[in-house]
Each structure stands twice: as structure tokens, then as C-alpha cells.
Design a protein around this motif. Structure first.
Motif, PDB file in Angstrom:
ATOM      1  N   ILE A 114      14.661  39.453 -53.553  1.00 60.88           N
ATOM      2  CA  ILE A 114      13.658  38.407 -53.712  1.00 60.88           C
ATOM      3  C   ILE A 114      13.263  38.338 -55.171  1.00 60.88           C
ATOM      4  O   ILE A 114      13.478  39.266 -55.950  1.00 60.88           O
ATOM      5  CB  ILE A 114      12.411  38.677 -52.856  1.00 60.88           C
ATOM      6  CG1 ILE A 114      11.725  39.952 -53.329  1.00 60.88           C
ATOM      7  CG2 ILE A 114      12.771  38.786 -51.397  1.00 60.88           C
ATOM      8  CD1 ILE A 114      10.396  40.187 -52.687  1.00 60.88           C
TER       9      ILE A 114
ATOM     10  N   GLN B  59       8.830  41.311 -45.232  1.00 64.67           N
ATOM     11  CA  GLN B  59      10.138  41.028 -45.809  1.00 64.67           C
ATOM     12  C   GLN B  59      10.026  40.279 -47.137  1.00 64.67           C
ATOM     13  O   GLN B  59      10.793  40.524 -48.069  1.00 64.67           O
ATOM     14  CB  GLN B  59      10.982  40.216 -44.818  1.00 64.67           C
ATOM     15  CG  GLN B  59      11.329  40.938 -43.535  1.00 64.67           C
ATOM     16  CD  GLN B  59      12.201  42.151 -43.766  1.00 64.67           C
ATOM     17  OE1 GLN B  59      13.175  42.103 -44.511  1.00 64.67           O
ATOM     18  NE2 GLN B  59      11.854  43.268 -43.133  1.00 64.67           N
ATOM     19  N   ILE B  60       9.072  39.367 -47.232  1.00 62.23           N
ATOM     20  CA  ILE B  60       8.948  38.552 -48.438  1.00 62.23           C
ATOM     21  C   ILE B  60       8.551  39.393 -49.646  1.00 62.23           C
ATOM     22  O   ILE B  60       8.946  39.102 -50.780  1.00 62.23           O
ATOM     23  CB  ILE B  60       7.923  37.418 -48.199  1.00 62.23           C
ATOM     24  CG1 ILE B  60       8.501  36.397 -47.211  1.00 62.23           C
ATOM     25  CG2 ILE B  60       7.555  36.717 -49.500  1.00 62.23           C
ATOM     26  CD1 ILE B  60       7.517  35.335 -46.785  1.00 62.23           C
TER      27      ILE B  60
ATOM     28  N   ILE C 198      15.587  42.133 -48.228  1.00 62.44           N
ATOM     29  CA  ILE C 198      15.357  41.999 -46.796  1.00 62.44           C
ATOM     30  C   ILE C 198      16.207  43.009 -46.049  1.00 62.44           C
ATOM     31  O   ILE C 198      17.269  43.426 -46.506  1.00 62.44           O
ATOM     32  CB  ILE C 198      15.641  40.568 -46.299  1.00 62.44           C
ATOM     33  CG1 ILE C 198      17.113  40.194 -46.492  1.00 62.44           C
ATOM     34  CG2 ILE C 198      14.752  39.560 -46.987  1.00 62.44           C
ATOM     35  CD1 ILE C 198      17.477  38.868 -45.854  1.00 62.44           C
TER      36      ILE C 198
ATOM     37  N   ARG D 258      14.150  35.557 -48.688  1.00 62.86           N
ATOM     38  CA  ARG D 258      12.707  35.418 -48.520  1.00 62.86           C
ATOM     39  C   ARG D 258      12.301  34.050 -47.998  1.00 62.86           C
ATOM     40  O   ARG D 258      11.198  33.879 -47.481  1.00 62.86           O
ATOM     41  CB  ARG D 258      12.001  35.675 -49.846  1.00 62.86           C
ATOM     42  CG  ARG D 258      12.326  34.658 -50.929  1.00 62.86           C
ATOM     43  CD  ARG D 258      11.599  34.927 -52.243  1.00 62.86           C
ATOM     44  NE  ARG D 258      10.174  34.822 -52.112  1.00 62.86           N
ATOM     45  CZ  ARG D 258       9.314  34.949 -53.132  1.00 62.86           C
ATOM     46  NH1 ARG D 258       9.774  35.192 -54.341  1.00 62.86           N
ATOM     47  NH2 ARG D 258       8.018  34.830 -52.948  1.00 62.86           N
TER      48      ARG D 258
END
Length: 597
Positions: free
Chosen positions: A5, A387-388, A393, A465
Motif C-alpha cells: 500500500i 488491511q489498508i 495485504i 488497499r
């Protein structure tokens, strides 16, 4: 291969400041609630066969002044308790007797539930116990604050924008009101449970739980308290602090408040109707629905797996990962964590108890799992907020993202193929062709196809993300460009003709003339004519019914029927006068006594 991300942008860091964040949140909740629940809420007519039953029972309350015993078409209606009728009746007196008033209680319940879900996630949406511990460190609050804002924004979107919630929030029946009362009650319980160091705040939240649970019982009966008790009981048994929490809840005081709200109407309705009400509501509509098949609503044991998969799609694909990441089997570990970190555990109990309860029940309907949708949304929101904000991830989310892409592509194909599954309703046999000609199918298919393509590109470019946002945009576009216009198309074929015939019946009805329906029951005619309707279900009974009406000095009848039902009743064209034809229906007048063939 790593799917990473980007670092948080300065713009996002600006959004995290209290004033911009709350302003953005209000706009966000308003937008999703408007599209999901308010937009075109009253633009289509009441949908047979259930919605008009509620609408007319509420209208008759305002007309008769009897706010204790519900009636429909001159007969008692003991299917549901009165809260939904009361709210509709209040709406009638406020904005008039119309479709908006019928559906407004459901829409408001959905908005309130979405808002409460947002608040709970903002306060306690820690994706893990470690995140809560980080939040407690004075110099390191930034990441956890961001995670909770993300959880709240994503969770609110998922609560509102799923098929189950949208359908029932736009329908004037008791299901969404039950889900709203029960869901807010459970979230209120957790808000109290999570704040043991603030007894005054905790007491107010527990009070809200008792009040809303009582309203749930006034919405749909014992299930309104049975399910919350099972959910909270299972949760407290797992975390092992049941006696402490029960003492905090002040059960005696709370129980008296609950009884003071929930019980008086039941006493009054039993006094007014006696054993008939007890047998009908408690016996048939509660006990028999759980233990036997009612109204042919049976299904295999795995029915609700498909109901949740479809009703919560596309977010439902992430539910297994969202539940598994909690590692519920590590009970000792969870028992050592602060209460504020237990939201994921609590909503897991919420989801699993409701799913299991209705899986065990013999009578099965898709709407029965509506109350678990908020729990599902919170679980998936907690997953994505984590996760973001992590460097990459997880592999499980990556695999689910691939499945998600395939699923969206399949949805696009299903939309294009959908007319082949339509056409079973005798009131709109030409629906498949009308849908094809409407131009809605390409829009609906494009919504999902573009989403699938974008999701694939993001996966290949290591931008995992944004997968949740692609689902959101695809669903949003599908609702706006395909589903809402499709509602109008179906209404024009199925319900508009009945509204037209209702207006004609009011104009054409002669003194002492009886309004009848042959071969089927469409309760919307009762609501739109505001007249009693004689339902004659079996065409073979028509002649005997007409003879009885003639003996009661009835000069003629106005009858709504399908042409083939008239033929089944052996009625010849010379025996009746065609008043009007609308859609698949005919409105005819029969002079009594009936002429011999």
C-alpha cells in the motif's frame, strides 16, 4: 509477490483531524443513506402480497381509532405486534396516506442503524487487541485513529449498501424495524460493556439496550428479546465475565423498564381478543414457524448460506477471512484483552447465533437473516481497516480478492442472462422482453464488468488497499443505473394496473355493489380503494358465492380477475360487462342474479 500500500497521503492525514473527519462522515452517511433508503422511496406502488397488509392495517387504525387490535379487510390481523402499525399511522397523520408514509419507518430504522454502526466502529473499531494497546500510548495514536475512522466509513457503507438491507429498508413491513431496534440495542449493549471505567456512561447505554429490546418485542414478538439474550449470553460465556457484566447491567431495574414498555400492549390485546390472539400470534406465528413449515416456506438446511452470500454480496466473500482472522479458538488470549477490543468477538457471536437460530427453525425466509447483516458489515469493516493500514495485504485477502474479481465478472454475465429467469409471474408475462428493451441490462452488466476489470488491474499493480472501494463503486453504480430504474419497470407491469383499477372501482361502484377478486388475492386493492374486498380464491366457488350475495339483496358485483380465471369459473362474455382492462387484469360487472349459460 507483495501487494503493498502507499504511505498515507497528506490529504488523508488532514481528514483525520476532528472537524474535517466528522464533517466528511456526516456527508458520507447522508450520501449512502439517501441513495440506499430515501431516493425514490415512494415512487412505486405498494408491492403485493405482504406490504399492503401492513399498510392497510395501519390505515384502519387511524380510521377506527382502535390502536390495540390490528385489522385488515374487516378481519383481525395478529401476524405482528403493533409498533410498525403505530409508526405508519403516525406517518399517515403527518405526511398523508401514501407510499412514503408506509415505508418511512423502515427507512428511518435503516438510517439509525447505519449511524449507530458508524459510531460504534469509530469508538471501538480496533482491528486487533494490539491496535488498542497502541492507541493507549500517548505518542502513538495516529495509526489506530486512522484505522477506526476507516472501519467506521467502510462499515457504514457495507451496512447500507447490501441487497438485503436496501430491499427491506424500502419495504413497509416489520423486518427492517426489527433489525434496526435489535441491532441498535446490541450495539448499545456493547458500548456500555466496553466502558467499565465510566459507570454513568455505561448505565445510559445499558438503559438504551433495555428500551430498544422492548421496542423490538413490540415489533415482532419474543424473537426481539430471545435473540439478544442468546447473543449476549454466548458472548459473555466465551469471555468469562458474565456475572460481573450482569451486575453492571442492573438486571432488575432494566427488566422492569423492559416490561413496562413491552408488556402493556400484549395485556390489552389479549383482554380484547382472548384465546384467539394467543393461539394465532404465539401459537401459529411464533411456535409453529419455528417447529413446522408455515405457508410452504420450507428450504434445505444450507439455505441461509446462499441467502447471506447473495444478500450481502459482494462483501460476503470476505466474511470467512474476517471471522478466521479473529482466531476465536484462542479463548485465553481474548479473555486477557480489554473489553474495548472485543467488538469483533461480539459481532461474531451476533452473526453466528442468528444464523444458527434460523437454520434450526423449520420455516425459512430470506428476510430472517436480515438482523445479522450489521454484524457481517462490522466484521468485514474491521478486516479492511486493518488491511489498508498494514504494509501488505494478507495472502488470504489476496486469494479472496481473486475470487471477488471472478464473482463480479459472473455477476455481469448473470445480469445479461437474467431475462431468461423471469416470466413466472402471470401478471407480467412480457417482463423479460420489457427488461431487454429498457436498456437497463447493459448498464447493470457494465457496472459489475468495469468493477471486475478495475479490481484485476489493482491486483496486478499491487494496489490491494482499494479492493473494497471497487466493490463499493460497482455496487453503487448497479443500484443507481440498473436496480432503481428496474423497480419502476416492474411496478409499471405488476402494480400500476391494480392502482388504475382501484381508481376505476371507486368511480364505477354503484350503491350496495360489492367489490370482489376472483382466483387470487391482491391486498393492494384493499388499500387503494379503502373498501372491503371479497376474495373468492377458487373459481369453482363463484356461482355459490354469487347466489349468497343475491340472497343478501346485492344487486351486482365489481370483480377483478384474470381472463383465464373467468373461463375456469364457466363465465361467458354475455354474463358480465367489461368495465376496464389494465395489464393482465380485467374489471367486470356482474348483475345478479347471474344469467344462465
Amino acid at each position: 509477490m507483495k501487494f503493498g500500500i502507499d504511505r498515507p497521503s497528506k490529504l488523508f492525514q488532514h481528514w483525520e483531524q476532528p472537524v474535517p473527519a466528522w464533517t466528511l462522515s456526516i456527508i458520507w452517511i447522508f450520501l449512502i443513506s439517501f441513495v440506499a433508503f430515501i431516493w425514490h422511496l415512494g415512487s412505486i406502488g405498494l408491492v403485493d402480497e405482504t406490504e399492503p397488509l401492513f399498510a392497510e392495517a395501519a390505515r384502519q387504525m387511524t380510521e377506527t381509532g382502535d390502536w390495540i387490535t390490528p385489522y385488515f379487510n374487516g378481519a383481525t390481523r395478529f401476524d405482528k405486534p403493533p409498533l410498525i402499525y403505530w409508526l405508519m399511522a403516525i406517518a399517515y397523520q403527518t405526511i398523508g396516506v401514501n407510499e412514503w408514509a408506509v415505508r418511512l419507518p423502515s427507512a428511518l430504522a435503516a438510517i439509525a442503524l447505519t449511524t449507530m454502526g458508524f459510531y460504534t466502529l469509530k469508538q471501538f473499531g480496533f482491528p486487533s487487541p494490539a491496535a488498542a494497546e497502541t492507541a493507549a500510548v500517548p505518542n502513538l495514536p495516529h495509526k489506530t485513529s486512522r484505522q477506526r475512522w476507516l472501519a467506521a466509513w467502510i462499515g457504514a457503507a457495507m451496512m447500507a449498501l447490501n441487497t438485503h438491507t436496501i430491499v427491506w429498508a424500502r419495504t413497509g413491513v416489520s423486518d427492517m424495524l426489527l433489525s434496526g431496534c435489535m441491532g441498535i440495542a446490541l450495539l448499545a449493549f456493547f458500548c456500555g460493556y466496553a466502558q467499565p471505567a465510566r459507570p454513568q456512561v455505561q448505565a445510559r447505554w445499558y438503559l438504551a439496550f433495555y428500551v430498544l429490546s422492548a421496542l423490538a418485542v413490540l415489533t415482532k414478538g419474543p424473537v426481539g428479546i430471545v435473540l439478544p439474550v442468546l447473543i449476549i449470553g454466548a458472548f459473555l460465556l466465551y469471555v468469562g465475565n458474565g456475572w460481573t457484566v450482569l451486575r453492571e447491567m442492573r438486571l432488575l431495574r432494566g427488566g422492569l423498564i423492559f416490561l413496562a414498555i413491552a408488556v402493556p400492549w400484549y395485556i390489552l390485546v389479549i383482554q380484547a381478543n382472548g384465546q384467539e390472539y394467543i393461539d394465532s400470534f404465539f401459537g401459529y406465528h411464533n411456535f409453529e414457524r419455528f417447529t413446522e413449515v408455515v405457508n410452504r416456506h420450507d428450504a434445505p438446511w444450507y439455505f441461509y448460506f446462499f441467502a447471506v452470500l447473495v444478500g450481502f454480496a459482494p462483501w460476503s466473500l470476505y466474511l470467512p477471512v474476517a471471522i478466521a482472522r479473529l482466531r476465536i479458538w484462542q479463548r485465553t488470549h481474548w479473555q486477557q484483552q480489554p473489553r474495548a477490543t472485543h467488538l469483533g468477538l461480539f459481532v461474531s457471536s451476533w452473526l453466528l447465533i442468528i444464523f444458527s437460530f434460523f437454520t434450526i427453525a423449520v420455516t425459512k425466509l430470506p428476510s430472517y437473516v436480515l438482523p445479522l447483516m450489521p454484524a457481517a458489515a462490522i466484521l468485514v469493516a474491521l478486516l479492511w481497516s486493518e488491511q489498508i493500514t498494514r504494509p501488505q495485504i494478507s495472502r488470504s485477502v489476496l486469494i479472496t480478492g481473486i475470487v471477488n474479481t471472478i464473482f463480479l465478472a459472473a455477476l455481469a454475465g448473470a445480469v445479461l442472462y437474467s431475462p431468461n429467469w423471469l416470466g413466472d409471474d402471470p401478471t407480467m408475462r412480457n417482463l423479460p422482453e420489457v427488461i431487454r428493451q429498457s436498456g437497463l441490462l447493459p448498464w447493470g452488466a457494465a457496472s459489475w464488468a468495469i468493477a471486475a476489470i478495475v479490481m484485476l488491474v489493482l491486483l496486478l499493480r499491487r494496489r490491494g488497499r482499494w479492493l473494497w472501494l471497487v466493490n463499493f463503486m460497482g455496487f453503487f453504480a448497479f443500484i443507481v443505473f440498473a436496480v432503481m430504474p428496474a423497480f419502476s419497470v416492474v411496478d409499471g407491469l405488476r402494480q400500476l394496473p391494480l392502482r388504475q383499477l382501484s381508481a376505476t372501482m371507486l368511480q364505477a361502484q354503484q350503491p350496495q355493489e360489492i367489490l370482489t377478486m376472483l382466483g387470487f388475492q391482491k391486498p393492494s386493492l384493499v388499500f387503494y380503494t379503502e373498501r372491503p374486498i371479497l376474495f373468492i380464491s377458487d373459481p369453482d366457488d363463484l356461482e355459490d358465492q354469487l347466489e349468497q350475495l343475491f340472497e343478501q339483496n346485492t344487486p351486482s358485483v365489481l370483480m377483478v380477475a384474470f381472463p383465464h380465471k373467468l373461463r375456469e369459473a364457466d363465465l361467458e362474455p354475455e354474463q358480465y360487462q367489461l368495465v376496464e382492462q389494465a395489464g393482465a387484469y380485467q374489471l367486470i360487472r356482474i348483475q345478479l342474479p347471474l344469467k344462465e349459460n
